[in-house]
Design an enzyme around this catalytic site. Structure first.
Site, mmCIF file in Angstrom:
data_model
loop_
_atom_site.group_PDB
_atom_site.id
_atom_site.type_symbol
_atom_site.label_atom_id
_atom_site.label_comp_id
_atom_site.label_asym_id
_atom_site.label_seq_id
_atom_site.Cartn_x
_atom_site.Cartn_y
_atom_site.Cartn_z
ATOM 1 N N LYS A 1 0.821 -1.208 0.000
ATOM 2 C CA LYS A 1 0.000 0.000 0.000
ATOM 3 C C LYS A 1 0.859 1.264 0.000
ATOM 4 O O LYS A 1 2.016 1.265 0.411
ATOM 5 C CB LYS A 1 -0.954 -0.005 1.202
ATOM 6 C CG LYS A 1 -2.073 -1.040 1.125
ATOM 7 C CD LYS A 1 -3.081 -0.702 0.061
ATOM 8 C CE LYS A 1 -4.141 -1.784 -0.149
ATOM 9 N NZ LYS A 1 -5.084 -1.889 0.953
ATOM 10 N N ARG B 1 -4.206 -10.577 3.255
ATOM 11 C CA ARG B 1 -4.313 -10.459 1.799
ATOM 12 C C ARG B 1 -3.016 -9.847 1.286
ATOM 13 O O ARG B 1 -2.743 -8.662 1.514
ATOM 14 C CB ARG B 1 -5.519 -9.591 1.442
ATOM 15 C CG ARG B 1 -5.796 -9.466 -0.048
ATOM 16 C CD ARG B 1 -7.000 -8.557 -0.282
ATOM 17 N NE ARG B 1 -7.308 -8.459 -1.706
ATOM 18 C CZ ARG B 1 -6.722 -7.613 -2.549
ATOM 19 N NH1 ARG B 1 -5.779 -6.799 -2.117
ATOM 20 N NH2 ARG B 1 -7.079 -7.595 -3.822
#
Length: 257
Positions: free
Chosen positions: A201, A235
């Site tokens: 991210k 994830r």
């Protein structure tokens, strides 16, 4: 949960898995590295990504789901907020619906989970123009309790539900994401298993100065922290690195207990 985006424009792996051969090779790699679930997405959720039509989304994901389901013994998740795509994906072989809008963009997706018995990942998001509460955990509870009410009204069983705090989704600064990470254990009060998706991210790039493909070590660090905070599903793009990191923290936690 291994990430497999069949998109041309995802922030980290866009365009890498545009053919079924590439999809199957990546699925095989993730299974060999220890993935229990493969999460398949057909529309990029990165900021500024172009929207795709429902028809295009299904054209991307359904062949991938069918191909993987026919080849590997692994759970499959469909990353979508569209009820029609979710239903078609479950019919094609998906076991889990992963809704990045937490049932609050297309509430009918809860009906799909209730009717099919599929697992349901409900993710928190700061997107959509709603009022954001200043306390990061209070906002999580406010949003997710509304989503859980939608699921309950549709008849989704509690046993089907996993919650995701939605790292990076409308949480623009590293401070917002780090605060959520620090207080992760408070979300256990909601009473559902917790899934986290910090992989590669942007806030990790801001902290480390690295490009998306170079953020797997930082991702593994967050996986360890979040495991200690109570997360049970992760994830990730790099399954092997995170699997090893989690093996270490789990060994430590087992020793403590």
């Amino acid at each position: 949960m291994g990430v497999l985006n069949v998109t041309p424009d995802s922030f980290s792996d866009g365009g890498q898995f545009s053919s079924l051969d590439a999809v199957l090779r990546q699925a095989e790699r993730m299974v060999e590295e220890g993935a229990s679930i493969i999460d398949i997405g057909g529309e990029s959720t990165r900021p500024g990504a172009a929207a795709v039509s429902p028809e295009e989304e299904r054209a991307r994901v359904l062949p991938a789901i069918k191909a993987i389901a026919g080849r590997f013994d692994v759970l499959l998740s469909i990353d979508t907020y569209r009820a029609e795509t979710a239903e078609a994906a479950v019919e094609a072989g998906a076991h889990i619906v992963n809704d990045v809008w937490g049932l609050q963009r297309e509430p009918d997706i809860a009906d799909v989970a209730a009717r099919t018995g599929a697992g349901l990942v409900i993710m928190h998001t700061n997107r959509g123009g709603r009022e954001i509460l200043p306390d990061v955990i209070e906002d999580q509870f406010s949003f997710l309790q509304r989503s859980l009410a939608i699921a309950g009204e549709a008849g989704v069983a509690n046993e089907q539900i996993v919650l995701d705090p939605g790292f990076g989704f409308g949480k623009e600064t590293p401070a917002m994401n780090l605060s959520l990470m620090w207080r992760m254990n408070e979300l256990k009060a909601l009473g559902f298993p917790l899934l986290v998706g910090t992989s590669r991210k942007r806030f990790l790039g801001t902290i480390t100065g690295r490009d998306p493909a170079e953020r797997d070590a930082a991702t593994a660090a967050t996986s360890v922290i979040l495991r200690m905070g109570g997360a049970v599903l992760f994830r990730v793009h790099d399954v092997a690195m995170n699997k090893d990191a989690l093996a270490v923290v789990d060994a430590m936690l087992q020793g403590e207990t």
